[in-house]
Write a protein that holds these residues in place. Structure first.
Motif, PDB file in Angstrom:
ATOM      1  N   THR A  85       0.839  -1.206   0.000  1.00 50.28           N
ATOM      2  CA  THR A  85       0.000   0.000   0.000  1.00 50.28           C
ATOM      3  C   THR A  85       0.868   1.248   0.000  1.00 50.28           C
ATOM      4  O   THR A  85       0.576   2.242  -0.692  1.00 50.28           O
ATOM      5  N   LYS A  86       1.956   1.243   0.785  1.00 46.61           N
ATOM      6  CA  LYS A  86       2.869   2.386   0.777  1.00 46.61           C
ATOM      7  C   LYS A  86       3.467   2.601  -0.613  1.00 46.61           C
ATOM      8  O   LYS A  86       3.601   3.747  -1.076  1.00 46.61           O
ATOM      9  N   ALA A  87       3.804   1.506  -1.298  1.00 46.23           N
ATOM     10  CA  ALA A  87       4.376   1.626  -2.648  1.00 46.23           C
ATOM     11  C   ALA A  87       3.349   2.206  -3.621  1.00 46.23           C
ATOM     12  O   ALA A  87       3.686   3.037  -4.470  1.00 46.23           O
ATOM     13  N   ASP A  88       2.082   1.774  -3.459  1.00 46.85           N
ATOM     14  CA  ASP A  88       1.031   2.285  -4.357  1.00 46.85           C
ATOM     15  C   ASP A  88       0.817   3.779  -4.134  1.00 46.85           C
ATOM     16  O   ASP A  88       0.647   4.548  -5.077  1.00 46.85           O
ATOM     17  N   LEU A  89       0.816   4.177  -2.864  1.00 48.35           N
ATOM     18  CA  LEU A  89       0.626   5.590  -2.556  1.00 48.35           C
ATOM     19  C   LEU A  89       1.790   6.431  -3.087  1.00 48.35           C
ATOM     20  O   LEU A  89       1.593   7.527  -3.616  1.00 48.35           O
ATOM     21  N   LYS A  90       2.991   5.908  -2.962  1.00 46.53           N
ATOM     22  CA  LYS A  90       4.170   6.639  -3.417  1.00 46.53           C
ATOM     23  C   LYS A  90       4.188   6.785  -4.932  1.00 46.53           C
ATOM     24  O   LYS A  90       4.622   7.817  -5.461  1.00 46.53           O
ATOM     25  N   SER A  91       3.703   5.761  -5.626  1.00 46.53           N
ATOM     26  CA  SER A  91       3.714   5.795  -7.097  1.00 46.53           C
ATOM     27  C   SER A  91       2.560   6.603  -7.667  1.00 46.53           C
ATOM     28  O   SER A  91       2.495   6.827  -8.872  1.00 46.53           O
ATOM     29  N   GLY A  92       1.615   7.020  -6.815  1.00 46.02           N
ATOM     30  CA  GLY A  92       0.489   7.812  -7.291  1.00 46.02           C
ATOM     31  C   GLY A  92      -0.731   6.998  -7.639  1.00 46.02           C
ATOM     32  O   GLY A  92      -1.745   7.550  -8.078  1.00 46.02           O
ATOM     33  N   LEU A  93      -0.681   5.682  -7.444  1.00 45.56           N
ATOM     34  CA  LEU A  93      -1.831   4.834  -7.774  1.00 45.56           C
ATOM     35  C   LEU A  93      -2.972   5.014  -6.774  1.00 45.56           C
ATOM     36  O   LEU A  93      -4.139   4.781  -7.090  1.00 45.56           O
ATOM     37  N   GLY A  94      -2.628   5.395  -5.552  1.00 48.59           N
ATOM     38  CA  GLY A  94      -3.651   5.501  -4.520  1.00 48.59           C
ATOM     39  C   GLY A  94      -3.879   4.154  -3.844  1.00 48.59           C
ATOM     40  O   GLY A  94      -3.218   3.153  -4.135  1.00 48.59           O
ATOM     41  N   VAL A  95      -4.820   4.109  -2.938  1.00 44.68           N
ATOM     42  CA  VAL A  95      -5.129   2.880  -2.208  1.00 44.68           C
ATOM     43  C   VAL A  95      -5.896   1.924  -3.116  1.00 44.68           C
ATOM     44  O   VAL A  95      -6.955   2.267  -3.651  1.00 44.68           O
ATOM     45  N   GLN A  96      -5.362   0.731  -3.305  1.00 40.99           N
ATOM     46  CA  GLN A  96      -6.013  -0.288  -4.133  1.00 40.99           C
ATOM     47  C   GLN A  96      -6.900  -1.151  -3.233  1.00 40.99           C
ATOM     48  O   GLN A  96      -6.518  -2.237  -2.790  1.00 40.99           O
ATOM     49  N   ALA A 120      -4.333 -11.439  -4.950  1.00 42.66           N
ATOM     50  CA  ALA A 120      -4.537 -10.042  -4.563  1.00 42.66           C
ATOM     51  C   ALA A 120      -3.562  -9.081  -5.235  1.00 42.66           C
ATOM     52  O   ALA A 120      -3.922  -7.944  -5.557  1.00 42.66           O
ATOM     53  N   PHE A 121      -2.348  -9.525  -5.446  1.00 44.40           N
ATOM     54  CA  PHE A 121      -1.324  -8.643  -6.015  1.00 44.40           C
ATOM     55  C   PHE A 121      -0.655  -9.305  -7.218  1.00 44.40           C
ATOM     56  O   PHE A 121       0.521  -9.675  -7.156  1.00 44.40           O
ATOM     57  N   PRO A 122      -1.409  -9.513  -8.294  1.00 43.80           N
ATOM     58  CA  PRO A 122      -0.805 -10.162  -9.464  1.00 43.80           C
ATOM     59  C   PRO A 122       0.352  -9.339 -10.011  1.00 43.80           C
ATOM     60  O   PRO A 122       0.266  -8.108 -10.096  1.00 43.80           O
ATOM     61  N   GLU A 123       1.418 -10.024 -10.317  1.00 42.01           N
ATOM     62  CA  GLU A 123       2.591  -9.330 -10.829  1.00 42.01           C
ATOM     63  C   GLU A 123       2.323  -8.853 -12.251  1.00 42.01           C
ATOM     64  O   GLU A 123       1.848  -9.609 -13.096  1.00 42.01           O
ATOM     65  N   THR A 124       2.607  -7.622 -12.543  1.00 40.14           N
ATOM     66  CA  THR A 124       2.457  -7.077 -13.890  1.00 40.14           C
ATOM     67  C   THR A 124       3.827  -6.699 -14.427  1.00 40.14           C
ATOM     68  O   THR A 124       4.565  -5.940 -13.786  1.00 40.14           O
ATOM     69  N   GLU A 125       4.153  -7.249 -15.558  1.00 41.10           N
ATOM     70  CA  GLU A 125       5.437  -6.960 -16.176  1.00 41.10           C
ATOM     71  C   GLU A 125       5.257  -5.954 -17.304  1.00 41.10           C
ATOM     72  O   GLU A 125       4.241  -5.966 -17.997  1.00 41.10           O
ATOM     73  N   GLU A 126       6.225  -5.116 -17.482  1.00 39.44           N
ATOM     74  CA  GLU A 126       6.170  -4.146 -18.568  1.00 39.44           C
ATOM     75  C   GLU A 126       6.227  -4.882 -19.905  1.00 39.44           C
ATOM     76  O   GLU A 126       7.067  -5.766 -20.106  1.00 39.44           O
TER      77      GLU A 126
END
Length: 505
Positions: A85-96, A120-126
């Protein structure tokens, strides 16, 4: 005495014992104030908050407090939820929130940590770039098409290259095949592509497209199986499982000499049809005359360059030599062979009447500056002369002044001309020359590898083959071609004058 409405706080390295104590406090209702919070020192911001109604995990940041899950969530899982959640907030995604809800539910249902994480947290690759994918694989179908065409097209004549590319690219532009991995392509994909092309075009077009797809897959399997993902494929299944029941019609129509020259006369007389402002250009008429007089393949003929027309220095006075390179003469499936024919002054004069642009580098220039006439121009001319209507953008037919054009009707039928196509001259000429015992000359003029005139065992066929063999190594065999050109062109010009007089043109 009133109970203070505050939380008691404690900073600790959270362990399972703290969770056990929290559960016990909830069960006994043993609270001072609103409840108790344990702030984890291992993951800053993670807080276990316990009150009279129960407990929950929270993440506290400078800007907000986020509920992560119920306190039943294991400590290790709570720490991972806080970090994500901290990583999402830092990246600008907000709370998922949906991710947190899924994470909590997965643990309630007894998922392993790994399975819960996947849910819950599927890995997404570029997604790799086109360049990276094409260099390292695995290829998608669009990659296969682009890479195969880049290697294949330079080996084809310009005309056939354009057709082949069209056959293959229309399989990319339709359906869901474009982004599909080559290794995942199945027989049904080729069959669906076949059906789409057949519906949009013709069965012949579908057959061409399927064969182009098979050729691309053959190339991938033979040379780049490791990149296309075909290295484990045991056999090219597309050669067995995918068929198109199509057999091209074999044309055997041989227009008579009088039909050919009447076509010339009608084309000259009816340059504008239906009162339209558009007229048959000089280049088209010149190309039609050249087709009838020489019998050459229209693709090469319409691209004849002025610089490739040279005097016949050792030949009869006034004769010229028309030449083409091997690339210009190459046809689908054939090998490139340069070609030349001698042209007598009478033929040159007949064609020169329609030379409207001597500054063009081509004998038969297109209306597009610097480009030669396309061979399809003769096909369109024949369609107009036969009264065929051209589809319009709105009404479906070209119209003018409220009337459908082509009021002249079928001029071929009116003047007793059986429908023919430009390639049919290549049967009329050798048939005529064969009757004059010039089959070998006709074969050389048409760049045939073997003489085609005469019946098996006939004296004419034997003579023609002997002539071809004798002169084969002698340059372009101009002396062999000369009598055939003289005979045929003389016959065409005489028939033209006779038919013109008979029709009163």
């Amino acid at each position: 005495m009133a109970i203070p409405n505050t939380w008691t706080r404690e900073r600790v390295h959270l362990k399972q014992g703290h969770l056990n104590k929290a559960s016990e406090m909830v069960a006994r209702g043993a609270f001072t104030g609103r409840g108790h919070e344990w702030a984890d020192t291992k993951v800053p911001g993670l807080v276990l908050r316990v009150g009279r109604q129960g407990g929950a995990w929270y993440l506290k940041t400078e800007s907000k407090t986020v509920r992560l899950a119920d306190m039943s969530l294991p400590l290790k899982a709570a720490r991972e939820a806080a970090e994500r959640t901290k990583a999402d907030l830092k990246s600008g995604l907000g709370v998922q929130k949906i991710n947190l809800m899924t994470w909590e539910a997965a643990h309630e249902r007894g998922f392993t940590l790994a399975n819960a994480r996947d849910a819950a947290f599927p890995e997404t690759e570029e997604e790799p770039s086109d360049e990276h994918r094409r260099e390292y694989g695995p290829w998608e179908y669009q990659d296969l098409v682009d890479l195969y065409l880049a290697e294949k097209l330079p080996t084809l004549s310009p005309k056939w290259a354009a057709q082949f590319e069209r056959h293959l690219r229309r399989t990319v532009d339709s359906g869901m095949l474009k982004r599909k991995l080559v290794r995942a392509i199945e027989a049904k994909d080729l069959l669906h592509a076949r059906d789409r092309v057949r519906k949009a075009h013709t069965l012949s077009a579908a057959a061409d497209s399927v064969e182009a797809m098979k050729a691309a897959l053959d190339w991938a399997l033979g040379e780049y199986a490791h990149l296309a993902g075909l290295e484990k494929l045991e056999y090219p299944w597309w050669r067995v499982k995918v068929k198109v029941k199509y057999k091209p019609n074999t044309r055997d129509h041989t227009p008579r000499l009088d039909e050919l020259v009447r076509t010339l006369i009608v084309a000259e007389r009816y340059r504008a049809l239906g009162g339209t402002a558009k007229e048959t250009t000089d280049a088209v008429l010149g190309a039609l005359w050249a087709t009838v007089l020489t019998g050459q393949r229209v693709g090469a003929l319409t691209g004849t360059r002025r610089a490739a027309v040279i005097p016949w220095e050792d030949g009869p006075a006034g004769w010229m030599i028309w030449t083409w390179t091997g690339a210009e003469m190459k046809k689908a499936g054939g090998s490139p062979r340069p070609h030349a024919i001698p042209m007598p002054p009478q033929a040159l004069a007949a064609i020169a009447r329609f030379d409207a642009d001597p500054t063009s580098p081509f004998l038969f220039p297109s209306t597009v500056p610097g480009q030669p006439l396309v061979g399809n121009a003769l096909t369109q001319l024949f369609a107009r002369l036969q009264g065929k209507e051209k589809a319009g953008k709105k009404s479906g037919k070209t119209e003018q002044a409220g009337l459908t054009v082509r009021p002249e009707g079928d001029l071929f039928e009116r003047y007793g001309i059986r429908p023919w196509i430009r390639h049919d001259v290549r049967r009329s000429m050798p048939t005529y020359l064969d009757m004059h015992r010039l089959a070998g000359s006709g074969s050389a003029i048409l760049a045939h590898r073997k003489a085609k005139g005469g019946s098996d065992g006939s004296q004419e066929a034997e003579l023609a083959q002997a002539m071809t063999l004798k002169h084969y190594l002698h340059g372009q065999r101009l002396e062999l071609k000369r009598p055939g050109m003289e005979c045929w062109i003389k016959a065409v010009l005489e028939a033209y004058e006779a038919e013109k007089a008979r029709l009163g043109a």
